[in-house]
Write a protein that holds these residues in place. Structure first.
Motif, short mmCIF file in Angstrom:
data_model
loop_
_atom_site.label_atom_id
_atom_site.label_comp_id
_atom_site.label_asym_id
_atom_site.label_seq_id
_atom_site.Cartn_x
_atom_site.Cartn_y
_atom_site.Cartn_z
N PHE A 184 0.85 -1.19 0.00
CA PHE A 184 0.00 0.00 0.00
C PHE A 184 0.88 1.24 0.00
CE2 PHE A 184 -2.25 -3.42 2.07
CZ PHE A 184 -3.55 -3.33 1.57
N ALA A 185 0.53 2.23 -0.81
CA ALA A 185 1.20 3.54 -0.83
C ALA A 185 0.19 4.57 -0.36
CB ALA A 185 1.72 3.87 -2.22
N ASP A 186 0.44 5.15 0.80
CA ASP A 186 -0.50 6.10 1.40
C ASP A 186 -1.90 5.50 1.52
OD1 ASP A 186 1.49 7.99 1.68
OD2 ASP A 186 1.10 8.90 -0.27
N GLY A 187 -1.96 4.22 1.87
CA GLY A 187 -3.23 3.55 2.08
C GLY A 187 -3.87 2.97 0.83
N GLU A 188 -3.29 3.17 -0.34
CA GLU A 188 -3.85 2.67 -1.59
C GLU A 188 -3.11 1.41 -2.01
OE1 GLU A 188 -4.46 4.03 -6.27
OE2 GLU A 188 -3.52 5.38 -4.81
N LEU A 189 -3.88 0.37 -2.34
CA LEU A 189 -3.28 -0.89 -2.79
C LEU A 189 -2.66 -0.70 -4.17
CD1 LEU A 189 -2.82 -3.95 -2.42
CD2 LEU A 189 -5.06 -4.30 -3.47
N VAL A 190 -1.38 -1.03 -4.29
CA VAL A 190 -0.68 -0.83 -5.55
C VAL A 190 -0.16 -2.12 -6.16
CG1 VAL A 190 -0.02 1.54 -5.03
CG2 VAL A 190 1.47 -0.32 -4.30
N GLU A 191 0.05 -3.16 -5.33
CA GLU A 191 0.64 -4.37 -5.89
C GLU A 191 0.41 -5.55 -4.96
OE1 GLU A 191 4.79 -5.64 -8.18
OE2 GLU A 191 4.76 -3.92 -6.82
N THR A 192 0.27 -6.72 -5.58
CA THR A 192 0.17 -7.99 -4.85
C THR A 192 1.40 -8.82 -5.17
OG1 THR A 192 -2.25 -7.93 -4.97
CG2 THR A 192 -1.23 -10.04 -4.43
N LEU A 193 2.03 -9.36 -4.13
CA LEU A 193 3.32 -10.03 -4.29
C LEU A 193 3.24 -11.48 -3.85
CD1 LEU A 193 5.56 -7.25 -2.69
CD2 LEU A 193 5.08 -7.57 -5.13
N GLY A 194 4.12 -12.30 -4.45
CA GLY A 194 4.32 -13.67 -4.01
C GLY A 194 5.46 -13.75 -3.01
N PRO A 195 5.85 -14.95 -2.62
CA PRO A 195 6.95 -15.08 -1.66
C PRO A 195 8.23 -14.45 -2.17
CG PRO A 195 5.78 -17.16 -1.89
CD PRO A 195 5.25 -16.26 -2.97
N GLY A 196 8.96 -13.78 -1.28
CA GLY A 196 10.21 -13.12 -1.64
C GLY A 196 10.46 -11.89 -0.78
N ARG A 197 11.49 -11.13 -1.17
CA ARG A 197 11.88 -9.92 -0.43
C ARG A 197 11.97 -8.78 -1.43
NH1 ARG A 197 16.63 -7.66 1.88
NH2 ARG A 197 16.27 -6.90 4.02
#
Length: 380
Positions: A157-170
């Motif tokens: 989330f950027a400033d409360g807005e969802l921007v990306e969904t990620l899989g396992p990792g760093r």
């Protein structure tokens, strides 16, 4: 008046006269004529950051002295500057901040990045930049680190807005001029223990019921955005469902028909849960706890039932044994040979317990012994 100044190999000196920078002295020995004590020399370690108020003055008023001695770094708005020393990322400079880095002994390179876009750092940049020192205000860190574990999904989330969904990792993101947060959800079935709660049955008996449910996230975005805490949401639904299922039944119905109770609870939870990206894979009653006095009464009832069952089984066995003896007696009455065999079998069992027996053959002999052992009453 003569002054002697020695500048080491790792140092640079600022020659100051009447409050003005005259020159930057390289390593060596210097003799300064200063009859009126108007000159002085300030020495600085010529590696890393040139942390002095003179640095900005020299940059603006004496650019010819700055050239070749230090590199000014001043990123524009919306930019982040990464200072590399000998190929290693050493400093990160925020917009609006300025820093001066000595370049007389080290190779200094400045790389700028656009911090307005939420571009994800690649693995090489993340490993290099996260160890760099930050120049400027202390909060927040210029790089937000998002770690997603195995069998998890991450939301950025950027400033409360969802921007990306990620899989396992760093992963790493610039968070200059914004606040970057993350949330991770486990996509495996997770056990949810619903602790014991007091419930009153239809026949006014107080019970404590404990349940176990397995909850699995099927849609990460829905599960994160539909409810503040999907686990707590499911927990409350299960509590309402078990109160409805148990409160509408008697104690005997609850204890004897657990399958029906579990089915009603599962149907209620799945119906009320709706489409929030979460499903309940399994749900059932784990324990039904009765009050102490009620447990004693139920134990007495169970004990009485078991005693009655044992007596019934005993009487059935006795009846069967008697019927078997009666059938045997009828067979022996109609068949003298079978009777004589039974007499011999009885005699064999008797002799097993006698050490010695003498039989005197007379007019009757062995027949007399057997006749005296067993005699049958003539049939009417």
């Amino acid at each position: 008046m003569m002054k002697t100044v020695v500048i080491a190999e790792s140092q640079r000196g600022l020659l100051i006269k009447d409050g003005r920078v005259i020159d930057i002295l390289s390593p060596g020995r210097y003799r300064l004529w200063d009859w009126l004590n108007r000159k002085r020399v300030e020495t600085y370690v010529a590696t890393g950051v040139f942390a002095s108020a003179w640095a900005e003055i020299i940059e603006k008023r004496h650019p010819e002295l700055a050239q070749g001695n230090f590199v000014p770094v001043r990123p524009q708005e919306g930019e982040v500057a990464v200072v590399r020393i000998d190929g290693r990322a050493a400093y990160i400079v925020r917009p609006g901040e300025s820093v001066h880095v000595w370049c007389v002994m080290d190779w200094v390179e400045v790389e700028t990045f656009d911090a307005t876009s939420l571009a994800r750092l690649d693995k090489r940049q993340l490993v290099a930049f996260e160890k760099a020192a930050m120049i400027g205000s202390a909060a927040p860190a210029p790089i937000a680190i998002v770690a997603v574990g195995e069998a998890e999904a991450g939301l950025v989330f950027a400033d409360g807005e969802l921007v990306e969904t990620l899989g396992p990792g760093r992963y790493g993101y610039w968070q200059v001029g914004r606040k970057v947060t993350s949330k991770t959800l486990d996509t495996r079935p997770v056990p949810l223990e619903v602790s014991a709660q007091e419930i009153l049955t239809r026949d006014r008996v107080s019970l404590r019921v404990t349940l176990t449910a397995f909850v699995q996230v099927t849609d990460v975005e829905k599960a994160a955005l539909s409810t503040p805490d999907y686990a707590a949401h499911v927990y409350k639904l299960v509590q309402f469902a078990v109160r409805e299922a148990v409160g509408g039944r008697t104690l005997d119905e609850v204890l004897n028909d657990r399958v029906s109770v579990d089915t009603q609870i599962v149907d209620h939870v799945r119906r009320e849960l709706g489409d929030i990206g979460v499903r309940v894979t399994e749900l059932g009653v784990k324990d039904v706890i009765l009050p102490g006095d009620m447990r004693e009464l139920i134990n007495k009832v169970v004990e009485a039932e078991k005693v009655a069952q044992a007596n019934l089984i005993r009487r059935r066995e006795e009846t069967a044994a008697t019927r078997s003896l009666l059938n045997t007696a009828k067979l022996m009455e109609d068949n003298p040979t079978l009777l004589r065999l039974k007499e011999l079998e009885s005699l064999e069992r008797v002799t097993e317990k006698i050490g010695r027996i003498d039989v005197h053959a007379g007019s009757a002999g062995l027949n007399a012994v057997l006749d005296q052992l067993v005699s049958l009453k003539p049939r009417d």
